[in-house]
Design a protein around this motif. Sequence first.
Motif, PDB file in Angstrom:
ATOM      1  N   PHE A 216       0.857  -1.181   0.000  1.00 21.82           N
ATOM      2  CA  PHE A 216       0.000   0.000   0.000  1.00 21.82           C
ATOM      3  C   PHE A 216       0.897   1.237   0.000  1.00 21.82           C
ATOM      4  O   PHE A 216       1.703   1.410   0.924  1.00 21.82           O
ATOM      5  CB  PHE A 216      -0.903   0.028   1.235  1.00 21.82           C
ATOM      6  CG  PHE A 216      -1.942  -1.061   1.270  1.00 21.82           C
ATOM      7  CD1 PHE A 216      -3.216  -0.820   0.791  1.00 21.82           C
ATOM      8  CD2 PHE A 216      -1.643  -2.320   1.786  1.00 21.82           C
ATOM      9  CE1 PHE A 216      -4.193  -1.817   0.832  1.00 21.82           C
ATOM     10  CE2 PHE A 216      -2.601  -3.321   1.834  1.00 21.82           C
ATOM     11  CZ  PHE A 216      -3.881  -3.078   1.344  1.00 21.82           C
ATOM     12  N   SER A 217       0.761   2.087  -0.996  1.00 22.69           N
ATOM     13  CA  SER A 217       1.591   3.307  -1.087  1.00 22.69           C
ATOM     14  C   SER A 217       0.709   4.537  -0.981  1.00 22.69           C
ATOM     15  O   SER A 217      -0.345   4.632  -1.639  1.00 22.69           O
ATOM     16  CB  SER A 217       2.358   3.341  -2.416  1.00 22.69           C
ATOM     17  OG  SER A 217       3.264   2.253  -2.497  1.00 22.69           O
ATOM     18  N   GLY A 218       1.142   5.479  -0.139  1.00 22.25           N
ATOM     19  CA  GLY A 218       0.402   6.721   0.048  1.00 22.25           C
ATOM     20  C   GLY A 218       1.352   7.902   0.074  1.00 22.25           C
ATOM     21  O   GLY A 218       2.270   7.981  -0.737  1.00 22.25           O
ATOM     22  N   GLU A 219       1.165   8.782   1.048  1.00 19.89           N
ATOM     23  CA  GLU A 219       2.019   9.971   1.162  1.00 19.89           C
ATOM     24  C   GLU A 219       2.479  10.120   2.610  1.00 19.89           C
ATOM     25  O   GLU A 219       1.683  10.289   3.523  1.00 19.89           O
ATOM     26  CB  GLU A 219       1.252  11.221   0.746  1.00 19.89           C
ATOM     27  CG  GLU A 219       2.088  12.500   0.807  1.00 19.89           C
ATOM     28  CD  GLU A 219       1.299  13.717   0.364  1.00 19.89           C
ATOM     29  OE1 GLU A 219       1.644  14.277  -0.683  1.00 19.89           O
ATOM     30  OE2 GLU A 219       0.333  14.095   1.074  1.00 19.89           O
ATOM     31  N   GLY A 220       3.780  10.038   2.818  1.00 21.38           N
ATOM     32  CA  GLY A 220       4.328  10.273   4.142  1.00 21.38           C
ATOM     33  C   GLY A 220       4.173  11.731   4.537  1.00 21.38           C
ATOM     34  O   GLY A 220       4.341  12.622   3.701  1.00 21.38           O
ATOM     35  N   ASN A 221       3.859  11.948   5.824  1.00 21.38           N
ATOM     36  CA  ASN A 221       3.640  13.326   6.247  1.00 21.38           C
ATOM     37  C   ASN A 221       3.687  13.411   7.766  1.00 21.38           C
ATOM     38  O   ASN A 221       3.869  12.403   8.462  1.00 21.38           O
ATOM     39  CB  ASN A 221       2.287  13.833   5.717  1.00 21.38           C
ATOM     40  CG  ASN A 221       2.328  15.303   5.353  1.00 21.38           C
ATOM     41  OD1 ASN A 221       3.031  16.087   5.991  1.00 21.38           O
ATOM     42  ND2 ASN A 221       1.572  15.679   4.333  1.00 21.38           N
ATOM     43  N   HIS A 222       3.518  14.608   8.283  1.00 22.04           N
ATOM     44  CA  HIS A 222       3.597  14.880   9.708  1.00 22.04           C
ATOM     45  C   HIS A 222       2.279  14.513  10.397  1.00 22.04           C
ATOM     46  O   HIS A 222       1.208  14.939   9.963  1.00 22.04           O
ATOM     47  CB  HIS A 222       3.908  16.366   9.933  1.00 22.04           C
ATOM     48  CG  HIS A 222       4.362  16.683  11.316  1.00 22.04           C
ATOM     49  ND1 HIS A 222       3.525  16.626  12.418  1.00 22.04           N
ATOM     50  CD2 HIS A 222       5.572  17.086  11.793  1.00 22.04           C
ATOM     51  CE1 HIS A 222       4.192  16.965  13.501  1.00 22.04           C
ATOM     52  NE2 HIS A 222       5.445  17.257  13.150  1.00 22.04           N
ATOM     53  N   ALA A 223       2.348  13.740  11.472  1.00 18.42           N
ATOM     54  CA  ALA A 223       1.144  13.274  12.155  1.00 18.42           C
ATOM     55  C   ALA A 223       0.386  14.412  12.824  1.00 18.42           C
ATOM     56  O   ALA A 223      -0.842  14.332  12.993  1.00 18.42           O
ATOM     57  CB  ALA A 223       1.523  12.224  13.200  1.00 18.42           C
ATOM     58  N   GLY A 224       1.089  15.462  13.223  1.00 19.45           N
ATOM     59  CA  GLY A 224       0.420  16.557  13.922  1.00 19.45           C
ATOM     60  C   GLY A 224      -0.002  17.684  13.011  1.00 19.45           C
ATOM     61  O   GLY A 224      -0.984  18.395  13.306  1.00 19.45           O
ATOM     62  N   ALA A 225       0.682  17.866  11.900  1.00 22.31           N
ATOM     63  CA  ALA A 225       0.433  19.026  11.050  1.00 22.31           C
ATOM     64  C   ALA A 225      -0.477  18.725   9.871  1.00 22.31           C
ATOM     65  O   ALA A 225      -0.883  19.646   9.153  1.00 22.31           O
ATOM     66  CB  ALA A 225       1.768  19.574  10.521  1.00 22.31           C
ATOM     67  N   THR A 226      -0.806  17.473   9.644  1.00 22.55           N
ATOM     68  CA  THR A 226      -1.600  17.103   8.469  1.00 22.55           C
ATOM     69  C   THR A 226      -3.043  16.834   8.874  1.00 22.55           C
ATOM     70  O   THR A 226      -3.316  15.939   9.683  1.00 22.55           O
ATOM     71  CB  THR A 226      -1.026  15.840   7.790  1.00 22.55           C
ATOM     72  OG1 THR A 226       0.365  16.016   7.568  1.00 22.55           O
ATOM     73  CG2 THR A 226      -1.735  15.578   6.475  1.00 22.55           C
ATOM     74  N   ARG A 227      -3.976  17.630   8.304  1.00 23.77           N
ATOM     75  CA  ARG A 227      -5.389  17.452   8.611  1.00 23.77           C
ATOM     76  C   ARG A 227      -5.854  16.067   8.151  1.00 23.77           C
ATOM     77  O   ARG A 227      -5.346  15.515   7.172  1.00 23.77           O
ATOM     78  CB  ARG A 227      -6.225  18.536   7.936  1.00 23.77           C
ATOM     79  CG  ARG A 227      -5.903  19.942   8.426  1.00 23.77           C
ATOM     80  CD  ARG A 227      -6.739  20.980   7.712  1.00 23.77           C
ATOM     81  NE  ARG A 227      -6.529  20.955   6.256  1.00 23.77           N
ATOM     82  CZ  ARG A 227      -7.062  21.840   5.418  1.00 23.77           C
ATOM     83  NH1 ARG A 227      -7.845  22.809   5.890  1.00 23.77           N
ATOM     84  NH2 ARG A 227      -6.830  21.754   4.127  1.00 23.77           N
ATOM     85  N   MET A 228      -6.828  15.521   8.843  1.00 24.07           N
ATOM     86  CA  MET A 228      -7.306  14.173   8.527  1.00 24.07           C
ATOM     87  C   MET A 228      -7.817  14.099   7.090  1.00 24.07           C
ATOM     88  O   MET A 228      -7.588  13.119   6.387  1.00 24.07           O
ATOM     89  CB  MET A 228      -8.414  13.750   9.506  1.00 24.07           C
ATOM     90  CG  MET A 228      -7.975  13.703  10.970  1.00 24.07           C
ATOM     91  SD  MET A 228      -6.543  12.602  11.276  1.00 24.07           S
ATOM     92  CE  MET A 228      -7.269  10.990  10.983  1.00 24.07           C
TER      93      MET A 228
END
Length: 407
Positions: A216-228
């Motif tokens: 499964f490939s998605g987009e890595g990002n910040h857990a706190g700064a990225t809106r759901m």
Amino acid sequence: MTLDVVTLLNEIAEIGRDPVRGGYSRHVYEPAELELREWFRRTSTGLGLEVETDRNGNIWAHWGRGDGAIAIGSHLDSVPGGGAYDGPLGVASSLAAVAALMEEGFVPARPVTIAAFGEEEGSRFGIACLGSKLMTGALPAATVAALTDDAGVTYAEACLADGIDPAGLGRDDERMASLAAFVELHVEQGIGLADLDAPVAVASSILAHGRWKLVFSGEGNHAGATRMRDRRDPVAAMAAAVLAAQRIASAHDGADSARATIGRLTPIPGGTNVIASRVDAWLDVRGDTDPQTRALLEEILKASHASAEEHGCTLEVVEESYVSTVHFDPDLQQRLVGALGGVPVLATGAGHDAGILAAEIPTAMLFTRNPTGVSHSPYETATDEDCRVGARALTEVVRLLTSEPRK
């Protein structure tokens, strides 16, 4: 020389204990499994057997040499945090059976050989029954040699740990031609014998089964700064796929056997406060027949692709292994049932080296009772008395099959 199966298992009880998972982690060509290999060689030599390691890393202990041999045995490796009986019980029972026949002065009319196959579980390199698949040519040697473990070590490199030349990997026609039959004793990986209140059974068949890698490939990002609502989270997509596999297999597991499991997954990069960019997951699917198993897989993969799309991710699927339904030799099966006084006959959902050899030579299996049915777990168990009953049953099987002259 008397060898008791319970005593033999106690001799190796401290080898490969896993302090984190519990149980045992004995992976092919790693220190614990290498120590077990040496134990098997030493014990076999003590019986006066001739020991050799074949070109594919399987170990053979011979009581007599020549064509028409009756092979018995199992494997020594384990799943991560596995139980004490899965594999070693069959090897220890084989040693005990040969020792018992020797002690009573029995002279076999044909050779007997005990096998300890390599990488049966597939825990280090991802494909089960590699030793028997290489020996029978079921997998290309070059494909197996290039497999890598989690540390990036290739199978070819790992072979060298036991002195195996990877250039020699591949189908072993001479050895296959020398074998007349193979009988594998194994702890039952299910609760059939406990339900029947019987200590020993003969196997009828093995469910069709395979392993698929799901990426499964998605987009890595910040857990706190990225809106759901802005996330493309492959972990969420994978989690939905796990639940779909559970739901779909459960709906089919009635009159037919249906099994689906995602038991291993690796999020990348794996940080607590990081939305993963990718998740690798491994799907295990099993069923009564090839069409049923393939249909079950197709339904699960359709749901998995839908979950990936729903979460803004992509899904790549790679088939790593597949074994069709195995039906053990019916004549050999019935002869064993008769020799053991009409013991039950059971199918199994677990794969075994015997299932691989069944495509080449007459093959059978004996099961020893597992009172809880739990396996691939530290809580796998069998009573000492049942282990001894199983070893005695194997003794009678060897007596039966080696009382007949070679053809």
